[in-house]
Write a protein that holds these residues in place. Structure first.
Motif, PDB file in Angstrom:
ATOM      1  N   ALA A  26      32.017  22.417  -1.723  1.00  0.00           N
ATOM      2  CA  ALA A  26      30.783  22.830  -2.005  1.00  0.00           C
ATOM      3  C   ALA A  26      30.543  24.256  -2.784  1.00  0.00           C
ATOM      4  CB  ALA A  26      29.729  22.436  -0.878  1.00  0.00           C
ATOM      5  N   VAL A  27      29.678  24.181  -3.613  1.00  0.00           N
ATOM      6  CA  VAL A  27      29.356  25.898  -4.020  1.00  0.00           C
ATOM      7  C   VAL A  27      28.774  26.639  -3.362  1.00  0.00           C
ATOM      8  CG1 VAL A  27      27.350  25.181  -5.458  1.00  0.00           C
ATOM      9  CG2 VAL A  27      29.133  26.553  -6.579  1.00  0.00           C
ATOM     10  N   SER A  28      28.071  26.384  -2.193  1.00  0.00           N
ATOM     11  CA  SER A  28      27.363  27.136  -1.340  1.00  0.00           C
ATOM     12  C   SER A  28      27.018  26.460  -0.035  1.00  0.00           C
ATOM     13  CB  SER A  28      25.967  27.627  -2.036  1.00  0.00           C
ATOM     14  OG  SER A  28      25.241  26.491  -2.051  1.00  0.00           O
ATOM     15  N   GLN A  29      26.681  27.289   0.929  1.00  0.00           N
ATOM     16  CA  GLN A  29      26.277  26.628   2.383  1.00  0.00           C
ATOM     17  C   GLN A  29      25.348  25.556   2.211  1.00  0.00           C
ATOM     18  OE1 GLN A  29      28.271  26.881   5.236  1.00  0.00           O
ATOM     19  NE2 GLN A  29      27.024  25.496   6.218  1.00  0.00           N
ATOM     20  N   PHE A  30      24.374  26.248   1.315  1.00  0.00           N
ATOM     21  CA  PHE A  30      23.073  25.281   1.318  1.00  0.00           C
ATOM     22  C   PHE A  30      23.422  23.631   0.676  1.00  0.00           C
ATOM     23  CE2 PHE A  30      20.216  23.933  -2.368  1.00  0.00           C
ATOM     24  CZ  PHE A  30      19.384  23.451  -1.393  1.00  0.00           C
ATOM     25  N   VAL A  31      24.429  23.862  -0.368  1.00  0.00           N
ATOM     26  CA  VAL A  31      24.852  22.646  -0.539  1.00  0.00           C
ATOM     27  C   VAL A  31      25.751  21.679   0.257  1.00  0.00           C
ATOM     28  CG1 VAL A  31      26.675  21.444  -2.423  1.00  0.00           C
ATOM     29  CG2 VAL A  31      24.925  23.252  -3.205  1.00  0.00           C
ATOM     30  N   LYS A  34      23.134  20.119   2.513  1.00  0.00           N
ATOM     31  CA  LYS A  34      22.586  18.982   2.253  1.00  0.00           C
ATOM     32  C   LYS A  34      23.496  17.763   1.995  1.00  0.00           C
ATOM     33  CE  LYS A  34      18.620  20.650   1.338  1.00  0.00           C
ATOM     34  NZ  LYS A  34      17.511  20.127   2.220  1.00  0.00           N
ATOM     35  N   TYR A  35      24.779  17.966   1.598  1.00  0.00           N
ATOM     36  CA  TYR A  35      25.675  16.778   1.849  1.00  0.00           C
ATOM     37  C   TYR A  35      25.855  16.369   3.147  1.00  0.00           C
ATOM     38  CZ  TYR A  35      26.713  16.471  -3.180  1.00  0.00           C
ATOM     39  OH  TYR A  35      26.683  16.103  -4.659  1.00  0.00           O
ATOM     40  N   THR A  36      25.954  17.212   3.953  1.00  0.00           N
ATOM     41  CA  THR A  36      26.128  16.727   5.533  1.00  0.00           C
ATOM     42  C   THR A  36      24.799  15.958   5.882  1.00  0.00           C
ATOM     43  OG1 THR A  36      27.533  18.888   6.049  1.00  0.00           O
ATOM     44  CG2 THR A  36      26.530  17.708   7.749  1.00  0.00           C
ATOM     45  N   GLU A  37      23.590  16.558   5.625  1.00  0.00           N
ATOM     46  CA  GLU A  37      22.546  15.719   5.899  1.00  0.00           C
ATOM     47  C   GLU A  37      22.545  14.151   5.362  1.00  0.00           C
ATOM     48  OE1 GLU A  37      19.024  17.948   4.615  1.00  0.00           O
ATOM     49  OE2 GLU A  37      19.717  19.655   5.930  1.00  0.00           O
ATOM     50  N   ALA A  38      23.235  14.234   4.145  1.00  0.00           N
ATOM     51  CA  ALA A  38      23.292  12.817   3.539  1.00  0.00           C
ATOM     52  C   ALA A  38      24.441  12.043   3.953  1.00  0.00           C
ATOM     53  CB  ALA A  38      23.594  13.022   1.874  1.00  0.00           C
ATOM     54  N   GLY A  39      25.206  12.421   5.150  1.00  0.00           N
ATOM     55  CA  GLY A  39      26.123  11.730   5.614  1.00  0.00           C
ATOM     56  C   GLY A  39      27.597  11.966   5.528  1.00  0.00           C
ATOM     57  N   PHE A  40      27.893  12.858   4.772  1.00  0.00           N
ATOM     58  CA  PHE A  40      29.132  13.439   4.452  1.00  0.00           C
ATOM     59  C   PHE A  40      29.648  14.185   5.593  1.00  0.00           C
ATOM     60  CE2 PHE A  40      27.994  12.506   0.180  1.00  0.00           C
ATOM     61  CZ  PHE A  40      28.904  12.427  -0.599  1.00  0.00           C
ATOM     62  N   SER A  42      31.183  16.857   7.679  1.00  0.00           N
ATOM     63  CA  SER A  42      31.116  18.170   7.631  1.00  0.00           C
ATOM     64  C   SER A  42      32.457  18.753   7.625  1.00  0.00           C
ATOM     65  CB  SER A  42      30.035  18.973   8.564  1.00  0.00           C
ATOM     66  OG  SER A  42      29.967  20.210   8.764  1.00  0.00           O
ATOM     67  N   GLU A  43      33.210  18.313   8.727  1.00  0.00           N
ATOM     68  CA  GLU A  43      34.555  18.855   8.654  1.00  0.00           C
ATOM     69  C   GLU A  43      35.344  18.672   7.165  1.00  0.00           C
ATOM     70  OE1 GLU A  43      34.816  14.600  10.091  1.00  0.00           O
ATOM     71  OE2 GLU A  43      33.472  16.638  10.296  1.00  0.00           O
ATOM     72  N   LYS A  44      35.182  17.922   6.374  1.00  0.00           N
ATOM     73  CA  LYS A  44      35.637  17.685   5.008  1.00  0.00           C
ATOM     74  C   LYS A  44      35.170  18.474   3.929  1.00  0.00           C
ATOM     75  CE  LYS A  44      38.576  13.355   5.338  1.00  0.00           C
ATOM     76  NZ  LYS A  44      38.599  12.033   4.813  1.00  0.00           N
ATOM     77  N   ILE A  45      33.986  19.203   4.306  1.00  0.00           N
ATOM     78  CA  ILE A  45      33.620  20.170   3.338  1.00  0.00           C
ATOM     79  C   ILE A  45      33.694  21.537   3.330  1.00  0.00           C
ATOM     80  CG2 ILE A  45      31.175  20.400   1.948  1.00  0.00           C
ATOM     81  CD1 ILE A  45      30.154  18.055   3.358  1.00  0.00           C
ATOM     82  N   LYS A  46      34.460  22.046   2.393  1.00  0.00           N
ATOM     83  CA  LYS A  46      34.667  23.652   2.506  1.00  0.00           C
ATOM     84  C   LYS A  46      33.824  24.298   1.288  1.00  0.00           C
ATOM     85  CE  LYS A  46      39.318  23.983   4.220  1.00  0.00           C
ATOM     86  NZ  LYS A  46      40.726  24.729   4.190  1.00  0.00           N
ATOM     87  N   VAL A  47      33.227  25.332   1.502  1.00  0.00           N
ATOM     88  CA  VAL A  47      32.360  26.137   0.875  1.00  0.00           C
ATOM     89  C   VAL A  47      33.465  26.936  -0.090  1.00  0.00           C
ATOM     90  CG1 VAL A  47      30.515  27.716   0.471  1.00  0.00           C
ATOM     91  CG2 VAL A  47      30.500  26.023   2.238  1.00  0.00           C
ATOM     92  N   LYS A  48      33.170  27.046  -1.330  1.00  0.00           N
ATOM     93  CA  LYS A  48      33.795  27.827  -2.469  1.00  0.00           C
ATOM     94  C   LYS A  48      32.939  28.122  -3.355  1.00  0.00           C
ATOM     95  CE  LYS A  48      36.068  26.481  -5.754  1.00  0.00           C
ATOM     96  NZ  LYS A  48      35.328  27.461  -6.905  1.00  0.00           N
TER      97      LYS A  48
END
Length: 250
Positions: A26-31, A34-40, A42-48
């Motif tokens: 994800a390009v930002s914590q905000f993104v 939003k993806y976590t809220e959509a069901g992704f 969270s532990e598989k999403i890194k912010v860069k």
């Protein structure tokens, strides 16, 4: 769009997307949120974050007392805060640069002409070098977006120029301003707060210098191309290492 929606629905409901993909970026914590809220997961999403654009030379720092006017850069459209801009230019008599084009361009220009707002200058589409020159000589850049932006380039470029940003408290903007100390966030729907903060910054060259230097330092230390590239390499290396370990365990 309908086909894409069906594909996304299939992968989301079956869970295949989450099991087949090792890492989301994800390009930002905000993104990420939003993806976590959509069901992704969270532990598989890194912010860069995205890297700051490369500059032909290190942009010189202009002292606050030498800067003039306010600048808006972006698409001139409702989502970018056209209504807020109209209200700001009515109350701020400082030189006001409007750079960009969009569906509200003619309406905004007519509004300024009808109200004799001669301090507003419309630049239209100009080269990136010219944009950076105007930003660098401005007291502040306003970003009155009313939509949550993922990682707005105009904020990054303004920080790199050492120009304080007065922006909506929405989306990825908040992270950039809070982490850098290079600006101020305000209620996106409150033109009075925008006007108040613009005047506050304009009347205190010292605060322009303080925020400007903080913004430049943040871009240099956190968003330089080499730094962001190493972060991306590290993410890929982690995925490779985990894949190897899983194969050994199997």
């Amino acid at each position: 769009s309908f086909i894409l929606w069906l594909v996304n629905l299939f992968y989301k409901n079956t869970g295949l997307l989450y099991s087949w993909v090792d890492q989301f970026i994800a390009v930002s914590q905000f993104v990420k949120e939003k993806y976590t809220e959509a069901g992704f997961p969270s532990e598989k999403i890194k912010v860069k974050h995205n890297a700051a654009p490369s500059f032909s030379e290190d942009l010189p720092f202009v002292e606050g007392s030498e800067r003039r006017g306010i600048t808006f850069v972006g698409r001139i459209a409702p989502a970018k805060g056209t209504r807020i801009i109209m209200e700001i230019v009515q109350k701020i008599e400082l030189p006001f640069n409007i750079i960009g084009d969009g569906p509200d361009f003619e309406d905004l220009k007519k509004y300024c002409l009808d109200n004799n707002l001669n301090h507003v200058k419309f630049w239209g589409q100009i080269s990136r070098d010219d944009v950076l020159k105007i930003i660098s000589s401005s007291m502040s850049v306003v970003v009155p977006s009313v939509c949550g932006e993922a990682f707005p380039l105009v904020v990054v470029e303004s920080l790199a120029c050492g120009t304080p940003v007065i922006a909506s408290r929405l989306g990825g903007i908040v992270e950039l301003i809070n982490n850098s100390g290079g600006g101020i966030t305000v209620n996106p729907y409150d033109s009075k707060e925008f006007i108040e903060k613009i005047k506050e910054v304009a009347n205190h060259p010292g605060s322009i210098n303080h925020m400007g230097l903080a913004g430049k330092r943040y871009v240099k230390e956190k968003l330089a191309g080499s730094i962001i590239s190493n972060e991306l390499i590290s993410i890929y290396q982690d995925v490779i290492n985990k894949s190897r370990m899983n194969k050994i365990d199997a």
